[in-house]
Design an enzyme around this catalytic site. Structure first.
Site, PDB file in Angstrom:
ATOM      1  N   ALA A   1       0.839  -1.211   0.000  1.00  0.00           N
ATOM      2  CA  ALA A   1       0.000   0.000   0.000  1.00  0.00           C
ATOM      3  C   ALA A   1       0.871   1.257   0.000  1.00  0.00           C
ATOM      4  O   ALA A   1       0.677   2.163  -0.829  1.00  0.00           O
ATOM      5  CB  ALA A   1      -0.915  -0.003   1.226  1.00  0.00           C
TER       6      ALA A   1
ATOM      7  N   GLU B   1       9.362   3.300   7.143  1.00  0.00           N
ATOM      8  CA  GLU B   1       9.164   1.858   7.288  1.00  0.00           C
ATOM      9  C   GLU B   1       9.939   1.368   8.511  1.00  0.00           C
ATOM     10  O   GLU B   1      11.111   1.682   8.666  1.00  0.00           O
ATOM     11  CB  GLU B   1       9.630   1.144   6.014  1.00  0.00           C
ATOM     12  CG  GLU B   1       9.844  -0.349   6.137  1.00  0.00           C
ATOM     13  CD  GLU B   1       8.600  -1.128   6.572  1.00  0.00           C
ATOM     14  OE1 GLU B   1       7.504  -0.854   6.065  1.00  0.00           O
ATOM     15  OE2 GLU B   1       8.756  -2.019   7.452  1.00  0.00           O
TER      16      GLU B   1
ATOM     17  N   ARG C   1       5.309 -12.432  -3.451  1.00  0.00           N
ATOM     18  CA  ARG C   1       5.137 -11.161  -2.733  1.00  0.00           C
ATOM     19  C   ARG C   1       6.441 -10.352  -2.684  1.00  0.00           C
ATOM     20  O   ARG C   1       6.436  -9.146  -2.914  1.00  0.00           O
ATOM     21  CB  ARG C   1       4.667 -11.465  -1.303  1.00  0.00           C
ATOM     22  CG  ARG C   1       4.654 -10.287  -0.365  1.00  0.00           C
ATOM     23  CD  ARG C   1       4.311 -10.765   1.021  1.00  0.00           C
ATOM     24  NE  ARG C   1       2.927 -11.189   1.051  1.00  0.00           N
ATOM     25  CZ  ARG C   1       1.913 -10.362   1.347  1.00  0.00           C
ATOM     26  NH1 ARG C   1       2.134  -9.123   1.677  1.00  0.00           N
ATOM     27  NH2 ARG C   1       0.689 -10.795   1.344  1.00  0.00           N
TER      28      ARG C   1
ATOM     29  N   TYR D   1      -0.594 -22.067  -6.826  1.00  0.00           N
ATOM     30  CA  TYR D   1      -0.363 -21.506  -8.167  1.00  0.00           C
ATOM     31  C   TYR D   1       1.124 -21.246  -8.354  1.00  0.00           C
ATOM     32  O   TYR D   1       1.861 -21.097  -7.368  1.00  0.00           O
ATOM     33  CB  TYR D   1      -1.161 -20.210  -8.384  1.00  0.00           C
ATOM     34  CG  TYR D   1      -1.114 -19.227  -7.234  1.00  0.00           C
ATOM     35  CD1 TYR D   1      -0.015 -18.390  -7.036  1.00  0.00           C
ATOM     36  CD2 TYR D   1      -2.175 -19.137  -6.337  1.00  0.00           C
ATOM     37  CE1 TYR D   1       0.021 -17.495  -5.984  1.00  0.00           C
ATOM     38  CE2 TYR D   1      -2.137 -18.243  -5.260  1.00  0.00           C
ATOM     39  CZ  TYR D   1      -1.044 -17.425  -5.104  1.00  0.00           C
ATOM     40  OH  TYR D   1      -1.000 -16.534  -4.062  1.00  0.00           O
TER      41      TYR D   1
ATOM     42  N   ASP E   1      -4.416  -2.492   4.415  1.00  0.00           N
ATOM     43  CA  ASP E   1      -4.827  -3.304   5.564  1.00  0.00           C
ATOM     44  C   ASP E   1      -5.050  -2.465   6.818  1.00  0.00           C
ATOM     45  O   ASP E   1      -5.806  -2.874   7.702  1.00  0.00           O
ATOM     46  CB  ASP E   1      -3.762  -4.372   5.867  1.00  0.00           C
ATOM     47  CG  ASP E   1      -3.962  -5.635   5.042  1.00  0.00           C
ATOM     48  OD1 ASP E   1      -4.766  -5.609   4.103  1.00  0.00           O
ATOM     49  OD2 ASP E   1      -3.298  -6.648   5.344  1.00  0.00           O
TER      50      ASP E   1
END
Ligand code: FAD
Length: 412
Positions: A22, A41, A115, A220, A298
């Site tokens: 995000a 961060e 990810r 996957y 989130d």
């Protein structure tokens, strides 16, 4: 469509808390609007750990316009279909076409990615200068002129606008709302297996979903087809440690799927290590914004991963917020934040609730029934039914070029 707009008379100084999907997407989208921001961060080295992510056209169209299409394509896989299969016999029960049908139908691809690789693509596009790592927000004070931030390191920063993109346990949300994450009663085990150990999964790129009694499994290919990612969701008595890197016990996982079809049990057995992630969400909030602070991703609307939309919705949020902020004079910041909330809250609440309700389908005691499935073997009807989700263009809605198609035949 990569474009950079003129900087408004005096752009607001934006601080983004959290350099996840995000926060980094927001940094890119704000830059395109001509607005600089600083991302704070907490991790010293943001790695974006974890296994696979599904990215649907509602997010990939936005990422492409932000200039990362080529970098994304290089690490992604284009699955041909999403297939629901029997937990006991592995027979196909329902198909949603993806691949070319999805690209043609919705104008953007459906990807499966690792990810960490998506994170790296975003990180490289943003560049290092804008991201301050090792900055964990501990306090935030808003006054009519701005927002003061305090970090665990003792560093301080003042910004005109603060965006909380700091995930499900958001420190920014803690200042806005008195709620807490709700443990769902399930944990997700995530594993990555080299593709040469599972030729069946690598050869036919698909998202395979096995719903079953009290648990389900999704797998996957990712990493441009070099690895197979799986997520196995099982009941759990307590949340335990929450971290993308917390180790899980492969034997415990294998025991949870004892008696399932051999494709599933061999898939689990092929993983050398697994990671365990307790699943949380929260009730939706009536308000995500104040005059100078807003929540994103989130932090605003954590959702169970059962519609595979958490990151997709974070990307929609980021582009919407950048358009709202980028086209407002600094004096109009409160109205811009309110507009962002008005555009995003109804859709994300619908998807949050839908993800929760999907548990009933995915964990039902018997086999799911899909009476129309034989008439739709290629899954084209299944794909059309996803129009309300995949067809959404958050940027066009924010700029006023499109109206939001909120509901559809399969809206949850
Ligand atoms: C098992 C599982 C499978 C999933 N599969 C999918 C999928 O297929 N598709 C999909 O779209 N979504 C999926 N999701 C959801 C998706 O992972 C999340 O929605 C997404 O990561 C949210 O991104 P975010 O940036 O809002 O939050 P996060 O990814 O949590 O990032 C938050 C960032 O903020 C930082 N931070 C936290 N606190 C502070 C602080 N105080 N100060 C500074 N920094 C801070 C963190 O270190 C982190 O970098 C899945 C989730 C799970 C658990």
């Amino acid at each position: 469509m990569t474009r950079t707009r003129e900087v408004p008379a005096r752009a607001a100084a934006v601080a983004v808390i959290g350099g996840g999907i995000a926060g980094l997407t927001l940094a890119l989208a704000l830059r395109r609007e001509g607005v600089d921001c600083t991302v704070f961060e907490r991790s010293p080295e943001p790695a974006g750990a974890g296994a696979g992510l599904q990215l649907a056209p509602n997010a990939t169209r936005l990422l492409h316009r932000l200039g990362v299409a080529e970098a994304l394509r290089a690490v992604a896989v284009l699955p041909r279909a999403l297939r629901i299969r029997g937990w006991d016999d592995d027979l196909p029960l329902h198909t949603t076409a993806l691949g070319d049908a999805c690209r043609h139908g919705y104008g953007a691809p459906y990807y499966t990615v690792h990810r960490a690789q998506l994170h790296r693509v975003l990180r490289e596009a943003v560049g290092g200068a804008q991201v301050r790592t090792g900055h964990r927000l501990t306090d935030l004070t808003e006054d009519p002129g701005g927002v003061d931030l305090t970090f665990a390191s003792g560093a301080r920063h003042r910004a005109d606008v603060v965006i909380g993109a700091d995930g499900v346990h958001s420190a920014v949300r803690a200042r806005l709302a008195g709620d807490a994450p709700v443990f769902s009663g399930s944990s997700a085990y995530r594993g990555l297996v080299p593709a040469d150990r599972l030729p069946w999964a690598a050869g036919e790129p698909e998202v395979r979903v096995w719903p079953g009694p009290g648990r389900h499994l999704v797998c996957y290919p990712v990493s441009a087809g070099r690895e197979i990612s799986f997520t196995a969701t099982v009941p759990a008595a307590s949340a335990g440690e929450e971290s993308w890197t917390a180790e899980g016990d492969p034997a415990e996982l294998a025991a949870a799927y004892d008696g399932w079809n051999p494709t599933v049990t061999r898939l689990i057995a092929a993983a050398d290590t697994v990671r365990r992630w307790p699943l949380h969400d929260r009730e939706s909030l009536p308000d995500w914004v104040t005059a100078r602070v807003a929540l994103l991703g989130d932090a605003a609307h954590p959702m169970l991963p059962f519609l595979a939309q958490g990151a997709n919705q974070a990307i929609e949020d980021a582009v919407t917020l950048a358009v709202c902020l980028g086209r407002a004079a600094p004096a109009d910041t409160p109205a811009a934040l309110r507009r962002y909330q008005d555009l995003r809250l109804p859709r994300t609440t619908l998807i949050q609730r839908g993800a929760r309700r999907s548990t009933q389908y995915l964990h039902r005691p018997d086999r799911p029934h899909h009476p129309g499935a034989t008439a739709d073997p290629h899954g084209l009807a299944g794909l059309r039914a996803m129009g309300w989700l995949y067809g959404h263009d958050a940027e066009a809605v924010a700029t006023g070029e499109a109206r939001e198609p909120l509901t559809g035949s399969t809206a949850p």
